[in-house]
Design a protein around this motif. Sequence first.
Motif, PDB file in Angstrom:
ATOM      1  N   GLY A 175      59.964  37.837  34.386  1.00 40.13           N
ATOM      2  CA  GLY A 175      58.578  38.908  34.430  1.00 40.13           C
ATOM      3  C   GLY A 175      57.728  37.784  36.361  1.00 40.13           C
ATOM      4  N   LEU A 176      57.132  38.744  35.951  1.00 42.39           N
ATOM      5  CA  LEU A 176      56.099  38.700  37.104  1.00 42.39           C
ATOM      6  C   LEU A 176      53.921  38.585  36.679  1.00 42.39           C
ATOM      7  CD1 LEU A 176      56.680  41.381  39.813  1.00 42.39           C
ATOM      8  CD2 LEU A 176      57.175  39.068  39.944  1.00 42.39           C
ATOM      9  N   TYR A 177      53.032  37.121  37.146  1.00 42.79           N
ATOM     10  CA  TYR A 177      52.050  37.353  36.940  1.00 42.79           C
ATOM     11  C   TYR A 177      51.292  37.109  37.543  1.00 42.79           C
ATOM     12  CZ  TYR A 177      54.940  34.458  32.778  1.00 42.79           C
ATOM     13  OH  TYR A 177      55.690  34.489  31.578  1.00 42.79           O
ATOM     14  N   GLY A 178      50.202  37.985  38.084  1.00 46.71           N
ATOM     15  CA  GLY A 178      49.022  37.973  38.715  1.00 46.71           C
ATOM     16  C   GLY A 178      47.321  37.053  38.336  1.00 46.71           C
ATOM     17  N   TYR A 179      46.809  36.425  38.366  1.00 48.50           N
ATOM     18  CA  TYR A 179      45.471  35.737  37.924  1.00 48.50           C
ATOM     19  C   TYR A 179      45.292  35.327  38.831  1.00 48.50           C
ATOM     20  CZ  TYR A 179      48.546  31.782  37.777  1.00 48.50           C
ATOM     21  OH  TYR A 179      49.657  30.584  38.163  1.00 48.50           O
ATOM     22  N   VAL A 180      43.946  35.289  38.844  1.00 46.39           N
ATOM     23  CA  VAL A 180      42.421  34.387  39.428  1.00 46.39           C
ATOM     24  C   VAL A 180      41.498  33.679  39.036  1.00 46.39           C
ATOM     25  CG1 VAL A 180      40.591  35.035  40.334  1.00 46.39           C
ATOM     26  CG2 VAL A 180      41.932  36.587  40.586  1.00 46.39           C
ATOM     27  N   ASN A 181      41.743  31.503  39.593  1.00 41.42           N
ATOM     28  CA  ASN A 181      41.774  31.096  38.812  1.00 41.42           C
ATOM     29  C   ASN A 181      40.247  30.179  39.789  1.00 41.42           C
ATOM     30  OD1 ASN A 181      42.608  29.017  40.261  1.00 41.42           O
ATOM     31  ND2 ASN A 181      44.261  29.414  38.869  1.00 41.42           N
ATOM     32  N   HIS A 182      39.079  29.395  39.342  1.00 43.76           N
ATOM     33  CA  HIS A 182      38.506  28.955  40.938  1.00 43.76           C
ATOM     34  C   HIS A 182      39.073  26.880  40.580  1.00 43.76           C
ATOM     35  CE1 HIS A 182      34.644  27.511  42.481  1.00 43.76           C
ATOM     36  NE2 HIS A 182      34.036  29.595  41.841  1.00 43.76           N
ATOM     37  N   GLU A 183      40.070  26.948  40.983  1.00 48.41           N
ATOM     38  CA  GLU A 183      40.915  25.539  40.672  1.00 48.41           C
ATOM     39  C   GLU A 183      39.831  25.098  41.770  1.00 48.41           C
ATOM     40  OE1 GLU A 183      43.508  24.307  38.053  1.00 48.41           O
ATOM     41  OE2 GLU A 183      41.636  24.952  37.648  1.00 48.41           O
ATOM     42  N   LEU A 184      39.558  25.917  43.025  1.00 52.39           N
ATOM     43  CA  LEU A 184      38.996  24.972  44.125  1.00 52.39           C
ATOM     44  C   LEU A 184      37.983  24.807  43.957  1.00 52.39           C
ATOM     45  CD1 LEU A 184      41.351  25.447  46.891  1.00 52.39           C
ATOM     46  CD2 LEU A 184      41.687  24.180  45.258  1.00 52.39           C
ATOM     47  N   ASP A 185      36.998  23.939  44.070  1.00 52.08           N
ATOM     48  CA  ASP A 185      35.430  23.423  44.200  1.00 52.08           C
ATOM     49  C   ASP A 185      34.701  25.003  44.598  1.00 52.08           C
ATOM     50  OD1 ASP A 185      36.186  21.987  42.279  1.00 52.08           O
ATOM     51  OD2 ASP A 185      35.179  20.663  43.636  1.00 52.08           O
ATOM     52  N   SER A 187      35.664  27.505  46.749  1.00 51.37           N
ATOM     53  CA  SER A 187      36.455  29.129  46.204  1.00 51.37           C
ATOM     54  C   SER A 187      37.210  30.109  45.666  1.00 51.37           C
ATOM     55  CB  SER A 187      37.381  29.280  47.634  1.00 51.37           C
ATOM     56  OG  SER A 187      38.781  29.084  47.273  1.00 51.37           O
ATOM     57  N   PHE A 188      37.277  31.314  44.996  1.00 51.42           N
ATOM     58  CA  PHE A 188      38.545  31.133  43.532  1.00 51.42           C
ATOM     59  C   PHE A 188      39.847  31.302  44.435  1.00 51.42           C
ATOM     60  CE2 PHE A 188      34.525  33.676  42.737  1.00 51.42           C
ATOM     61  CZ  PHE A 188      34.335  33.325  40.722  1.00 51.42           C
ATOM     62  N   VAL A 189      40.754  31.270  43.770  1.00 52.37           N
ATOM     63  CA  VAL A 189      42.101  31.270  43.868  1.00 52.37           C
ATOM     64  C   VAL A 189      43.048  32.290  43.127  1.00 52.37           C
ATOM     65  CG1 VAL A 189      44.008  30.220  44.068  1.00 52.37           C
ATOM     66  CG2 VAL A 189      42.110  28.869  44.168  1.00 52.37           C
ATOM     67  N   LEU A 190      43.849  33.238  44.316  1.00 44.31           N
ATOM     68  CA  LEU A 190      44.757  34.501  43.972  1.00 44.31           C
ATOM     69  C   LEU A 190      45.798  34.018  43.499  1.00 44.31           C
ATOM     70  CD1 LEU A 190      44.682  37.693  43.368  1.00 44.31           C
ATOM     71  CD2 LEU A 190      45.001  37.796  45.759  1.00 44.31           C
TER      72      LEU A 190
END
Length: 404
Positions: A175-185, A187-190
């Motif tokens: 499988g392949l996954y692509g997602y965005v989160n805000h784990e850093l205060d 900036s967003f993280v790709l």
Amino acid sequence: MKIFRALFCLVILAAFSIFPLSAELCFNGLAGARAAFDSDKTSSEFDPQMKMQSFFAGQLNISDNFILHGEFSIKTDDLIENSIFNETPATFQVDELSAIYRKTFAGTTSYFSAFVGTYEPIGSDIFLRRHFGIQPISSIITESWLGIAGSVIYPLFGAGLSDVIHFSSQPIAAGLYGYVNHELDDSFVLNFDGRFACVYRYLTLDFATGIGSPLNTKEYDDAFLVIDTLYWRAGMNLLFGNMYTTSLFIQAGLSEVPFKKSDQSLSFREMKTYLLVEPRLNLSKCRIDLSAFSLPEESVEDFIFIDDTLGASINIHSDDLYIKDQNFTLGVQSSLSFPGKYFYDLQNIADFFSEGYTVCFTPYFQTKIFSGELHTLIKCRITDFMNDKWYNAFNLSIGYKAQF
């Protein structure tokens, strides 16, 4: 993240409009709750408290090829202090929302997903159970009795898309996954992750690795995108043997490993490490699990059998016991552990006992009641007796899960 949640809701609404409800509609789910009784550790005397945790996980089959998943959980503060009949502070969390479309093509089956939340996290055996239909293989000592994910090395957390392909000729999935989160205060993280899993008679493997790239746009006014640091991660579940033989179970992983172009070396102290090695002896009347572990503190907080980050455990249990026609599981788990220590601290092991340690003895019991399972344990911290803190020594947990 609001825009990603909104987009996901639009996908769900579109799915319901495209796939009308019919006789094919099928729903099943799993719900559970756990009550934990102990004494408030911040008190200098016996101060009883009871906290509740519950979860609900459901799967809705819109058609043969379109599936919705959802999982939600809630945790309460002390119900004894506030009384269950009064308002009690609680934390509600949406753990997962996902929509999966299945397509068969040229000897393969593709599972394309859109998700929000924590989706089939690395370290949990939920991916293997969903895609291969196997029984749980995770260690008993990493159980929380809540949710379906269990132990997590690193989560696939955020809003994104994935595609998992099964090969009909072999019990293999990739499988392949692509997602965005805000784990850093700031900036967003790709994020991008790859995954490989296989289930054979004497070998079960779930391996994944990925990379996260902070999207630094706030610090540079004249740039669209600046990437100065990358974060690497990897994790695996590995079982040699199977649940019916003597076997060896290994969980290992690294996460939040930062590296820049100028870096010359990396230190284990700069990253989150997860390591569990567990030989499992399958004897004629019982099973014996011998475990050595070094786990992140945030992972240990959710476990019910172990309290500290580094240690060893022995778990003797049997699920082949009967009272009349009633089957039940009975076990005893004991552990020696050290708070705030990790495997790379073993070079100073001579100082461990002087800096604090924990000895626990935990009998537990499990049986089926009605359509669900009742779990009960009493954890006794021997070291609290040794330190004249008997009021902190006991913890009673009662949990119940039901599938419908």
